[in-house]
Design a protein around this motif. Structure first.
Motif, short mmCIF file in Angstrom:
data_model
loop_
_atom_site.label_atom_id
_atom_site.label_comp_id
_atom_site.label_asym_id
_atom_site.label_seq_id
_atom_site.Cartn_x
_atom_site.Cartn_y
_atom_site.Cartn_z
N LEU A 224 23.82 14.75 26.44
CA LEU A 224 24.57 13.76 27.21
C LEU A 224 25.67 13.14 26.35
CD1 LEU A 224 24.80 12.12 29.84
CD2 LEU A 224 23.24 10.47 28.84
N PHE A 231 34.12 14.78 26.74
CA PHE A 231 34.89 14.55 27.98
C PHE A 231 35.91 13.45 27.76
CE2 PHE A 231 35.44 12.11 31.91
CZ PHE A 231 35.88 13.10 32.76
N LEU B 57 32.64 9.11 36.72
CA LEU B 57 33.33 9.37 35.45
C LEU B 57 34.72 9.97 35.72
CD1 LEU B 57 32.45 8.94 32.60
CD2 LEU B 57 31.66 11.28 32.51
N ILE B 58 34.77 10.91 36.67
CA ILE B 58 36.06 11.54 36.99
C ILE B 58 37.02 10.48 37.53
CG2 ILE B 58 37.21 13.14 38.57
CD1 ILE B 58 34.64 14.85 38.42
N THR B 61 38.37 7.94 34.85
CA THR B 61 39.32 8.45 33.87
C THR B 61 40.56 9.02 34.52
OG1 THR B 61 38.12 10.53 33.89
CG2 THR B 61 37.55 8.97 32.16
N ASP B 62 40.68 8.94 35.84
CA ASP B 62 41.85 9.50 36.52
C ASP B 62 43.03 8.54 36.41
OD1 ASP B 62 42.77 11.68 38.46
OD2 ASP B 62 43.35 9.82 39.46
N ILE B 380 32.37 17.75 31.32
CA ILE B 380 31.68 16.95 32.32
C ILE B 380 30.43 17.68 32.82
CG2 ILE B 380 32.95 17.82 34.32
CD1 ILE B 380 32.75 14.42 34.70
N VAL B 383 27.55 16.56 30.92
CA VAL B 383 27.09 15.23 31.34
C VAL B 383 26.22 15.35 32.58
CG1 VAL B 383 27.85 12.96 32.09
CG2 VAL B 383 29.14 14.17 30.35
#
Lengths: 432, 428
Positions: A224, A231, B57-58, B61-62, B380, B383
Motif C-alpha cells: 500500500l 502514485f 485518490l484519482i 490528485t486531478d 494506483i 493501492v
C-alpha cells in the motif's frame, strides 16, 4: 488412549531435541570460526594475489594528526591473519571443552582480523580508504538502525513488524514533501515521524483490534505504501519538483575536538543531526527496555500476555502504542533517505532496507545494541561492495551483497547462535 | 510467530445460539442474512470499497478537480462534474484496457484487451496457487520472488542454449523451471522442518540471494549473458521453446492452459489426495496432526517444494510466454508479492485464486491503458489491490462500514428478548 501412548513419546523427543540443541549451541562458535579460518587459508594463502603490497589510508585531511598510509605486504599479512584465525578457533574449541562460553569480544576480534586479511588480499596493489569505508558504513546503516529499533520495540511487545519498509518509505516521502514546502528540514523530520506513526496505526489497529494475521497486514501495508508514494510521486511531486521535491538537506555538524580524532572522528562525529539522534535513540532504548517500568511492561506483554493481563497491564493498549512508537521511529529514520543522503524522493527508494532491518532485528536477537551492531555489519557489507567495486575485487560484488542475507538464514536456522523470539511474538492476545 | 496463517476465519457461532436463530427467524431470512454477511459478499464489498478509495485518490490528485475546488461554494456543480469526469475517464480506460475495447471496430481486436488480461493473469494465478497452498498448510511463502527468479533463470537457460525439437524443448524448459523453483522453495521447508527457522524470514532472505545470484549470472558471459552484449540481459529464447499463441493475433499463449492445469492440480491435491489432507490437517493444527501420526516435517518440506514449483511456473510463464526476447533482473515484475494478495483475495481456495488472479490480471492490463489514456499512474493498481486485501482480512471492519449482520447470528433485538426470556425461565 492414543493421547496416553503419544505423550511419553513426545516427551522423549522433546528431551532429545533439547539435548542435541544444547550440544550444538556450545560447538557453534568454534565450528563457525573453523570454517572462516579454512576460508582464509584457501583464499589468502593458497590463492595469493600477484600484487605484493596493500595500502590502508587511515587519515582524512582534517584530522589533528596525519597518519601516513599503512603499506603492508599482502601475502605475509594473509599468512599471519590465517594463523591468528586458526589460533582463535582452537582457543574457542578448548573453551568449549571446558564448558565455557566464547566471549563476544573474541567474535568481534575474529571478525575484524578476518576483514583485515580479506582487504589485504582483495585490494592487493591498491589503497583501501579506511575512513571512507567506515563513513559509508555508518551512512548506509542509519535507516537500518532506525528500522531495527522499530522492529525491536514492536516485536518485544509481541507484534511482528514486517511493515518497517513501508514506515521507512512513508517517512522518506513525507519528509521530502514537507521539508520542500516549508523550507524547514526539521518540520520534515517531524512529518516523517508522523507518517511512520500513521502507517503503524493501521498495523496496530488491524493486528491488535481485529486480530488479523500480523505478517499479512505488514506485507500488504508495504504494498500500500509503495503504491501510494509511487502514485503521488508520479502524479504530484514530479509535476512540480522544484517546490515539492527539493528539500534542503541537513548539513554535517562537526562536534568540536572529537571530530578531529583520526579515523573515529570523521566517522562518528562529523554527521548530520539524524545520526546524532540515532546515537541517543539506541542508548535510550537499550536502557529503557531493560531498566524502566515501560520496558518491563513492554517485554511482559510480548513474552506472556496472559500474565501481564493478570497483573493489570492493558495488553492491547500497550501493544498498540508501542507499535505506534516503533512506527514513528522508523518514519524518522526514513527521513534520512531524503534529508540526509539523497536529497529528493524517488520511487521505492528504500529498496528493501526495511527487510534488512528486520534481518538485523533477528540477527541481533531482539536486543537494541546487538541489532545495531548487526545493522552496522549489513551496512559494512553493502559499502564494502561499493568500495571494492571502485578498486576492483576478485570476488564478484553480488556475492558480497548476498552475504548479509545468507548470514541471516544461518542465524535463524540456529547455526550462528540461538536466536529466540519473544514468546508471544506474532500471537494476537484475545482476552477471554 | 503464529503457526496458523489461515487468514480469514469466520467466528463459528455457538451451537445454542444457532439453534435459537433457527427457531426464531424463518429459514429465508436466515439464508439472506448469511448471503449478505457471508464471505463472498465481503469480497465483493471489499473490491467496491477499494475502487471507491482509488476513485477518491484519482479525484483528489486531478488538476481540474483542484482548480474547481477553489470556488466550490460558488458553483459546486463544476467540481462534482470534474470529479465525475476524472474518475469515470480513469475507470472507463481501465475497463477498455482489461475487458472490451469498444474504441476498436471489430470484435476480434476489441477482445485483445481481454486476452491481455489473461496474459497478465497467468503468472498471478500460478504464483497465487503457490502462496495459497502454503497458507493451507499454515506456511507463509513470501519467497515467490526468489522462486520465480530461479525458475526463470533455469527455464530461460534451457530455452536459449539448448537445441531440441519443438514440443520437447518446451517441456524440458518448463520442467527445469519447476525443479529450480521447487528446490528454492524446498530449502525453506527443509530448514523449517529440521531447525525450526521461520519460513517468512528465510523466504525474504532467499529472495535477495536469488536476485543477486541472477544479477551475477546476467553479467557473466557463459552463464546467462547474451554473447557479445555488454548489458545484463539474456539472449532471446529459441522459437522451439516458446509457448505458442492460443489465438492468432492475440498475446495470450499456452501458458494460460498451464495455469488452468495448475489450478485443477491444486484442487485435486487439496481436496482429493491424502497428501493434501495432511497439508490441511497440519495447517489447521500441527500438534493434532502430529498426534494423529502425520509427519509434520515432511508436510513442511513437500508444501514448500510444491509451492516453490508453482511460483516457479509463474517465472517460466514470464520467460517462455510473455518476455521471450531475453530478460533482465526485473523478470519477476513484482508478481511474487502480488501473488500474496491474489491468494488472500481467493481465500486460499484454488478456484478462488483463479478468479482473483483474473481480477488482478485485469487491473494490471487496464492499469497501463489508464496511465496512457487518463494520465493516472499505474501505481494506483497497487493501492487498490492492497486495500482490497486489507478490507478482506478484516471482515468486522467491512461489516461495520456497511452495517451488515454477522452471519449465523440472530438480529440483536431478538437475541436480547430471548435472553431475557431465558433469564426469566432460569429465575422461575
Amino acid at each position: 488412549m492414543s493421547a496416553e501412548t503419544q505423550a511419553p513419546a513426545a516427551e522423549t523427543s522433546n528431551g532429545a531435541v533439547a539435548v542435541a540443541r544444547a550440544a550444538v549451541v556450545s560447538w557453534k562458535a568454534p565450528i563457525a570460526f573453523g570454517v572462516f579460518a579454512l576460508l582464509a587459508l584457501v583464499l589468502f594463502v593458497l590463492n595469493p594475489r600477484a600484487e605484493a603490497e596493500t595500502g590502508f589510508r587511515l587519515s582524512t585531511g582534517r584530522d589533528f594528526i596525519q597518519i601516513p598510509d599503512l603499506i603492508v605486504p599482502a601475502f605475509v599479512t594473509g599468512v599471519i591473519v590465517t594463523i591468528a584465525l586458526f589460533a582463535i578457533a582452537l582457543w574457542s574449541a578448548i573453551l568449549v571443552r571446558q564448558r565455557r562460553k566464547t566471549p563476544l569480544w573474541v567474535v568481534i576480534v575474529f571478525a575484524v582480523l578476518f576483514m583485515v586479511g580479506f582487504l589485504a588480499w582483495a585490494a592487493a596493489g591498491e589503497t583501501v580508504p579506511v575512513p571512507g569505508l567506515l563513513i559509508g558504513t555508518v551512512s548506509l546503516s542509519v535507516p537500518l538502525i532506525f528500522g531495527a529499533m522499530a522492529g525491536v520495540i514492536s516485536e518485544r511487545g509481541g507484534v511482528v513488524n514486517i511493515a518497517i519498509e513501508g514506515q521507512l518509505l512513508s517517512g522518506a516521502f513525507t519528509s521530502a514533501l514537507i521539508a520542500s514546502v516549508t523550507n524547514n528540514p526539521y518540520l520534515g523530520l517531524l512529518g516523517a515521524a508522523i507518517a511512520g506513526l500513521l502507517v503503524s496505526f493501521v498495523l496496530g489497529a488491524f493486528a491488535v483490534k481485529y486480530f488479523v494475521d500480523q505478517i499479512i497486514v505488514g506485507v500488504v501495508l508495504n504494498v500500500l505504501v509503495i503504491g501510494l508514494t509511487s502514485f503521488l510521486y508520479s502524479k504530484v511531486l514530479q509535476a512540480d519538483a522544484a517546490t515539492l521535491n527539493s528539500p534542503e538537506r541537513f548539513a554535517r555538524i562537526d562536534i568540536p575536538v572529537l571530530s578531529g580524532i583520526p579515523i573515529i572522528g570523521p566517522v562518528l562525529f562529523s554527521q548530520t543531526i539524524i545520526v546524532y539522534v540515532m546515537y541517543v535513540a539506541v542508548a535510550v532504548i537499550a536502557f529503557a527496555l531493560f531498566k524502566t517500568r515501560w520496558g518491563l511492561r513492554l517485554r511482559s506483554v510480548g513474552e506472556h500476555p496472559t500474565a501481564a493481563d493478570t497483573v493489570g497491564i492493558n495488553v492491547a493498549a500497550t501493544r498498540f502504542w508501542n507499535v505506534s512508537l516503533g512506527g514513528a521511529i522508523a518514519g524518522f529514520g526514513g527521513a534520512y533517505f531524503t534529508l540526509g543522503s539523497v536529497g529528493a524522493f524517488q520511487k521505492e527508494m528504500t529498496a528493501g532496507m526495511g527487510f534488512i532491518a528486520l534481518a538485523a532485528v533477528i540477527f541481533g536477537k531482539w536486543h537494541p545494541v546487538k541489532a545495531t551492531l548487526a545493522a552496522l555489519l549489513f551496512g559494512f557489507a553493502t559499502n564494502l561492495k561499493n568500495v571494492l567495486g571502485v578498486i576492483g575485487s576478485p570476488v564478484p560484488s553480488e556475492f558480497m551483497l548476498m552475504l548479509p542475507y545468507i548470514v541471516t538464514v544461518f542465524a535463524v536456522a540456529g547455526l550462528v547462535g540461538v536466536s529466540r523470539a519473544p514468546a508471544a511474538d506474532g500471537k494476537p492476545y484475545i482476552k477471554s | 510467530m503464529s503457526e496458523q496463517t489461515e487468514v480469514v476465519t469466520q467466528p463459528e457461532p455457538a451451537p445454542e445460539q444457532r439453534d435459537r436463530t433457527v427457531e426464531q427467524s424463518s429459514r429465508w431470512q436466515q439464508a439472506m442474512r448469511d448471503i449478505v454477511g457471508g464471505s463472498a459478499m465481503i469480497s465483493v464489498l471489499a473490491v467496491l470499497l477499494a475502487l471507491i478509495a482509488g476513485g477518491i485518490l484519482i479525484a483528489v490528485t486531478d488538476a481540474r478537480v483542484q482548480q474547481t475546488a477553489g470556488y466550490f461554494f460558488a458553483r459546486p456543480g463544476d467540481m462534482l462534474a470534474a470529479i465525475w469526469n476524472a474518475v469515470s475517464k480513469a475507470y472507463l480506460a481501465l475497463f477498455r484496457g482489461s475487458i472490451y475495447n469498444f474504441a476498436r471496430d471489430d470484435v476480434g481486436s476489441a477482445l485483445t484487451s481481454l486476452t491481455d488480461t489473461l496474459v497478465f493473469a497467468t503468472p498471478l494465478i500460478a504464483a497465487g496457487l503457490g502462496v495459497g497452498l502454503g497458507f493451507r498448510a499454515g506456511l507463509f511463502n513470501i519467497g515467490g520472488r526468489g522462486q520465480m527468479i530461479m525458475a526463470a533463470a533455469a527455464a530461460g537457460w534451457v530455452g536459449f542454449s539448448f537445441n531440441l525439437p519443438p514440443v520437447i524443448h518446451v517441456i524440458v524448459a518448463v520442467a527445469a523451471g519447476l525443479i529450480a523453483g521447487g528446490i528454492w522453495g524446498g530449502i525453506v521447508g527443509l530448514l523449517k522442518a529440521k531447525t525450526g527457522a521461520h519460513e517468512v524470514i528465510v523466504t525474504i532472505m532467499l529472495n535477495f540471494v536469488a536476485l543477486y545470484f541472477l544479477m551475477y549470472m546476467l553479467r557473466t558471459p557463459g552463464l546467462l549473458q547474451a554473447p557479445g552484449g555488454n548489458t545484463p540481459k539474456t539472449p532471446p529464447m529459441e522459437p522451439t521453446a516458446i509457448f505458442p499463441p492460443l489465438f492468432p493475433g492475440h498475446n495470450v499463449h499456452w501458458g494460460f492452459l498451464t495455469a488452468i492445469a495448475a489450478t485443477v492440480y491444486v484442487w485435486w491435491l487439496l481436496n482429493r489426495s491424502s497428501m493434501g489432507f495432511q497439508f490441511r490437517a497440519v495447517g489447521i493444527n500441527p500438534n493434532a496432526a502430529r498426534t494423529a501420526g502425520m509427519s509434520v516435517s515432511s508436510v513442511y518440506i513437500w508444501t514448500m517444494t510444491i509451492s516453490g514449483a508453482l511460483c516457479g511456473l509463474a517465472g517460466v510463464n514470464q520467460v517462455l510466454g510473455t518476455v521471450t526476447s531475453g530478460f533482465s533482473s526485473g523478470i519477476d515484475a513484482g508478481i511474487g508479492f502480488d501473488a500474496i494478495t491474489v491468494a488472500l483475495l481467493g481465500r486460499s481456495r484454488p478456484w478462488g485464486i483463479f478468479a482473483a488472479g483474473l481480477l488482478f490480471g485485469a487491473f494490471k492490463a487496464g492499469g497501463f491503458t489508464m496511465q496512457a489514456a487518463a494520465q493516472v499512474p499505474v501505481d494506483i493498481v497497487l493501492v487498490v489491490q492492497s486495500l482490497i486485501v486489507l478490507f478482506i482480512a478484516a471482515p468486522p471492519l467491512v461489516r461495520a462500514i456497511f452495517r451488515l449482520p454477522t452471519p449465523g447470528t440472530a438480529p440483536r433485538r431478538r437475541v436480547r428478548a430471548s435472553d431475557r426470556r431465558a433469564e426469566k425461565g432460569a429465575a422461575a
